[in-house]
Design a protein around this motif. Structure first.
Motif, PDB file in Angstrom:
ATOM      1  N   ILE A   8       0.837  -1.194   0.000  1.00 33.66           N
ATOM      2  CA  ILE A   8       0.000   0.000   0.000  1.00 33.66           C
ATOM      3  C   ILE A   8       0.875   1.249   0.000  1.00 33.66           C
ATOM      4  O   ILE A   8       0.581   2.211  -0.703  1.00 33.66           O
ATOM      5  CB  ILE A   8      -0.970  -0.004   1.207  1.00 33.66           C
ATOM      6  CG1 ILE A   8      -1.994  -1.114   1.015  1.00 33.66           C
ATOM      7  CG2 ILE A   8      -1.654   1.332   1.354  1.00 33.66           C
ATOM      8  CD1 ILE A   8      -2.945  -1.303   2.162  1.00 33.66           C
ATOM      9  N   LYS A   9       1.958   1.209   0.767  1.00 36.61           N
ATOM     10  CA  LYS A   9       2.858   2.359   0.824  1.00 36.61           C
ATOM     11  C   LYS A   9       3.452   2.641  -0.560  1.00 36.61           C
ATOM     12  O   LYS A   9       3.533   3.793  -0.990  1.00 36.61           O
ATOM     13  CB  LYS A   9       3.964   2.102   1.845  1.00 36.61           C
ATOM     14  CG  LYS A   9       4.861   3.285   2.071  1.00 36.61           C
ATOM     15  CD  LYS A   9       5.875   2.996   3.159  1.00 36.61           C
ATOM     16  CE  LYS A   9       6.785   4.188   3.347  1.00 36.61           C
ATOM     17  NZ  LYS A   9       7.771   3.964   4.381  1.00 36.61           N
ATOM     18  N   GLU A  10       3.841   1.592  -1.262  1.00 33.37           N
ATOM     19  CA  GLU A  10       4.398   1.741  -2.613  1.00 33.37           C
ATOM     20  C   GLU A  10       3.341   2.315  -3.556  1.00 33.37           C
ATOM     21  O   GLU A  10       3.616   3.202  -4.365  1.00 33.37           O
ATOM     22  CB  GLU A  10       4.878   0.387  -3.133  1.00 33.37           C
ATOM     23  CG  GLU A  10       5.482   0.443  -4.516  1.00 33.37           C
ATOM     24  CD  GLU A  10       5.883  -0.928  -5.012  1.00 33.37           C
ATOM     25  OE1 GLU A  10       5.812  -1.142  -6.237  1.00 33.37           O
ATOM     26  OE2 GLU A  10       6.251  -1.799  -4.188  1.00 33.37           O
ATOM     27  N   TYR A  11       2.131   1.817  -3.438  1.00 34.78           N
ATOM     28  CA  TYR A  11       1.024   2.305  -4.256  1.00 34.78           C
ATOM     29  C   TYR A  11       0.777   3.795  -3.999  1.00 34.78           C
ATOM     30  O   TYR A  11       0.670   4.599  -4.926  1.00 34.78           O
ATOM     31  CB  TYR A  11      -0.229   1.487  -3.968  1.00 34.78           C
ATOM     32  CG  TYR A  11      -1.475   2.019  -4.617  1.00 34.78           C
ATOM     33  CD1 TYR A  11      -1.676   1.894  -5.988  1.00 34.78           C
ATOM     34  CD2 TYR A  11      -2.460   2.648  -3.867  1.00 34.78           C
ATOM     35  CE1 TYR A  11      -2.825   2.389  -6.590  1.00 34.78           C
ATOM     36  CE2 TYR A  11      -3.609   3.139  -4.457  1.00 34.78           C
ATOM     37  CZ  TYR A  11      -3.790   3.011  -5.821  1.00 34.78           C
ATOM     38  OH  TYR A  11      -4.923   3.500  -6.414  1.00 34.78           O
ATOM     39  N   LEU A  12       0.688   4.165  -2.719  1.00 35.59           N
ATOM     40  CA  LEU A  12       0.432   5.566  -2.368  1.00 35.59           C
ATOM     41  C   LEU A  12       1.599   6.473  -2.746  1.00 35.59           C
ATOM     42  O   LEU A  12       1.393   7.636  -3.086  1.00 35.59           O
ATOM     43  CB  LEU A  12       0.115   5.680  -0.876  1.00 35.59           C
ATOM     44  CG  LEU A  12      -1.212   5.057  -0.440  1.00 35.59           C
ATOM     45  CD1 LEU A  12      -1.347   5.119   1.076  1.00 35.59           C
ATOM     46  CD2 LEU A  12      -2.392   5.717  -1.121  1.00 35.59           C
ATOM     47  N   SER A  13       2.814   5.959  -2.719  1.00 37.07           N
ATOM     48  CA  SER A  13       3.975   6.791  -3.062  1.00 37.07           C
ATOM     49  C   SER A  13       3.960   7.213  -4.530  1.00 37.07           C
ATOM     50  O   SER A  13       4.552   8.220  -4.894  1.00 37.07           O
ATOM     51  CB  SER A  13       5.283   6.072  -2.727  1.00 37.07           C
ATOM     52  OG  SER A  13       5.521   5.019  -3.633  1.00 37.07           O
ATOM     53  N   LYS A  14       3.272   6.465  -5.368  1.00 40.43           N
ATOM     54  CA  LYS A  14       3.157   6.845  -6.778  1.00 40.43           C
ATOM     55  C   LYS A  14       2.403   8.160  -6.937  1.00 40.43           C
ATOM     56  O   LYS A  14       2.568   8.871  -7.922  1.00 40.43           O
ATOM     57  CB  LYS A  14       2.432   5.764  -7.571  1.00 40.43           C
ATOM     58  CG  LYS A  14       3.195   4.485  -7.744  1.00 40.43           C
ATOM     59  CD  LYS A  14       2.350   3.509  -8.542  1.00 40.43           C
ATOM     60  CE  LYS A  14       3.043   2.208  -8.770  1.00 40.43           C
ATOM     61  NZ  LYS A  14       2.206   1.282  -9.568  1.00 40.43           N
ATOM     62  N   MET A  15       1.572   8.486  -5.976  1.00 34.28           N
ATOM     63  CA  MET A  15       0.732   9.667  -6.063  1.00 34.28           C
ATOM     64  C   MET A  15       1.471  10.954  -5.725  1.00 34.28           C
ATOM     65  O   MET A  15       0.918  12.035  -5.885  1.00 34.28           O
ATOM     66  CB  MET A  15      -0.493   9.501  -5.159  1.00 34.28           C
ATOM     67  CG  MET A  15      -1.376   8.370  -5.587  1.00 34.28           C
ATOM     68  SD  MET A  15      -2.768   8.204  -4.473  1.00 34.28           S
ATOM     69  CE  MET A  15      -3.307   6.548  -4.878  1.00 34.28           C
ATOM     70  N   LYS A  16       2.717  10.840  -5.261  1.00 33.64           N
ATOM     71  CA  LYS A  16       3.510  12.026  -4.959  1.00 33.64           C
ATOM     72  C   LYS A  16       4.029  12.703  -6.218  1.00 33.64           C
ATOM     73  O   LYS A  16       4.414  13.850  -6.189  1.00 33.64           O
ATOM     74  CB  LYS A  16       4.705  11.659  -4.067  1.00 33.64           C
ATOM     75  CG  LYS A  16       4.328  11.302  -2.661  1.00 33.64           C
ATOM     76  CD  LYS A  16       5.537  11.244  -1.764  1.00 33.64           C
ATOM     77  CE  LYS A  16       6.459  10.113  -2.156  1.00 33.64           C
ATOM     78  NZ  LYS A  16       7.566   9.915  -1.217  1.00 33.64           N
ATOM     79  N   GLY A  17       4.039  11.983  -7.324  1.00 33.07           N
ATOM     80  CA  GLY A  17       4.642  12.542  -8.529  1.00 33.07           C
ATOM     81  C   GLY A  17       6.149  12.398  -8.431  1.00 33.07           C
ATOM     82  O   GLY A  17       6.665  11.612  -7.649  1.00 33.07           O
ATOM     83  N   GLY A  18       6.850  13.143  -9.185  1.00 33.54           N
ATOM     84  CA  GLY A  18       8.294  13.063  -9.151  1.00 33.54           C
ATOM     85  C   GLY A  18       8.932  13.850 -10.280  1.00 33.54           C
ATOM     86  O   GLY A  18      10.091  14.218 -10.216  1.00 33.54           O
ATOM     87  N   ALA A  19       8.140  14.111 -11.282  1.00 32.17           N
ATOM     88  CA  ALA A  19       8.657  14.877 -12.408  1.00 32.17           C
ATOM     89  C   ALA A  19       8.678  16.362 -12.056  1.00 32.17           C
ATOM     90  O   ALA A  19       7.941  16.825 -11.184  1.00 32.17           O
ATOM     91  CB  ALA A  19       7.805  14.649 -13.646  1.00 32.17           C
ATOM     92  N   LYS A  20       9.512  17.073 -12.747  1.00 34.18           N
ATOM     93  CA  LYS A  20       9.637  18.508 -12.568  1.00 34.18           C
ATOM     94  C   LYS A  20       8.458  19.215 -13.248  1.00 34.18           C
ATOM     95  O   LYS A  20       7.989  18.781 -14.295  1.00 34.18           O
ATOM     96  CB  LYS A  20      10.947  18.949 -13.214  1.00 34.18           C
ATOM     97  CG  LYS A  20      11.525  20.205 -12.695  1.00 34.18           C
ATOM     98  CD  LYS A  20      12.899  20.395 -13.327  1.00 34.18           C
ATOM     99  CE  LYS A  20      13.533  21.640 -12.814  1.00 34.18           C
ATOM    100  NZ  LYS A  20      14.825  21.860 -13.444  1.00 34.18           N
ATOM    101  N   SER A  21       8.010  20.294 -12.672  1.00 38.64           N
ATOM    102  CA  SER A  21       6.940  21.094 -13.254  1.00 38.64           C
ATOM    103  C   SER A  21       7.393  21.638 -14.611  1.00 38.64           C
ATOM    104  O   SER A  21       8.558  22.011 -14.766  1.00 38.64           O
ATOM    105  CB  SER A  21       6.609  22.249 -12.310  1.00 38.64           C
ATOM    106  OG  SER A  21       5.607  23.054 -12.858  1.00 38.64           O
ATOM    107  N   PRO A  22       6.496  21.691 -15.597  1.00 37.78           N
ATOM    108  CA  PRO A  22       6.901  22.213 -16.902  1.00 37.78           C
ATOM    109  C   PRO A  22       7.280  23.692 -16.815  1.00 37.78           C
ATOM    110  O   PRO A  22       6.777  24.411 -15.943  1.00 37.78           O
ATOM    111  CB  PRO A  22       5.665  22.016 -17.773  1.00 37.78           C
ATOM    112  CG  PRO A  22       4.537  21.777 -16.860  1.00 37.78           C
ATOM    113  CD  PRO A  22       5.098  21.290 -15.568  1.00 37.78           C
ATOM    114  N   PRO A  23       8.134  24.136 -17.722  1.00 34.76           N
ATOM    115  CA  PRO A  23       8.532  25.551 -17.689  1.00 34.76           C
ATOM    116  C   PRO A  23       7.363  26.450 -18.096  1.00 34.76           C
ATOM    117  O   PRO A  23       6.451  26.013 -18.800  1.00 34.76           O
ATOM    118  CB  PRO A  23       9.658  25.619 -18.722  1.00 34.76           C
ATOM    119  CG  PRO A  23       9.403  24.486 -19.643  1.00 34.76           C
ATOM    120  CD  PRO A  23       8.764  23.408 -18.813  1.00 34.76           C
ATOM    121  N   SER A  24       7.420  27.680 -17.669  1.00 32.16           N
ATOM    122  CA  SER A  24       6.373  28.620 -18.069  1.00 32.16           C
ATOM    123  C   SER A  24       6.617  29.042 -19.518  1.00 32.16           C
ATOM    124  O   SER A  24       7.702  28.871 -20.056  1.00 32.16           O
ATOM    125  CB  SER A  24       6.357  29.836 -17.140  1.00 32.16           C
ATOM    126  OG  SER A  24       7.610  30.480 -17.164  1.00 32.16           O
TER     127      SER A  24
END
Length: 180
Positions: free
Chosen positions: A2-18
């Motif tokens: 469950i912890k691994e599943y929920l950790s996917k929801m944190k994201g991880g990629a950088k926000s796109p540039p403006s």
């Protein structure tokens, strides 16, 4: 697990540039012209004949074809094919299951997604096009399968023509990335 599943929801990629002001202005101009043309033609020529050329899903298409022009989801095949295929699926689901709207709506959207994926025409606003075929009311229902072509297909074609004209005016913009 469950912890691994929920950790996917944190994201991880950088926000796109403006994006710069020029890009914003070109996106604004294109969307203004595309939606205005569909709305004008609808009011002047289609609505007097009990048709329409303006559906809600075109707002989302405008975001893609004027604001995210490099996205695979914004390319002509996806824009036109996604709306027409989704329109056909939505109408079929309404005709088969319209007596139970929640069934027709959920099948319409989910089957439209599947059909777009299989045909390589995925265009997220197509999900709304399918849903509108089910919940759009008497005027939309009376169109039957014509709905997939007018307003869905023809309106998407108008948005495409405006996108071709406006997006290629700017020196640093090019649309489309590919046709098929």
């Amino acid at each position: 697990m469950i912890k691994e599943y929920l950790s996917k929801m944190k994201g991880g990629a950088k926000s796109p540039p403006s994006v710069g002001l020029t890009e914003v202005l070109w996106s604004w101009a294109g969307s203004l012209a595309g939606i205005a043309l569909c709305a004008f033609l609808s009011a002047q020529y289609f609505e007097p004949g009990d048709l329409t050329l303006l559906i809600g899903s075109f707002g989302a298409s405008a975001v893609l074809v004027y604001g995210a022009i490099k996205s695979p989801l914004a390319q002509p095949r996806n824009l036109i094919g996604g709306h027409i295929i989704s329109g056909l699926v939505g109408v079929a689901c309404y005709k088969l299951f319209g007596g139970t709207v929640w069934v027709a709506a959920s099948l319409g959207v989910s089957l439209a997604i599947a059909a777009m994926l299989v045909t390589k025409t995925l265009h997220p606003p197509g999900g709304a096009t399918a849903l509108i075929a089910v919940i759009g009311g008497k005027k939309i229902h009376d169109l039957g399968f014509l709905y997939a072509f007018v307003p869905a297909g023809l309106g998407a074609l108008i948005l495409l023509i405006v996108a071709l004209l406006v997006n290629n005016l700017a020196r640093n913009r090019r649309y489309p990335e590919y046709w098929l």
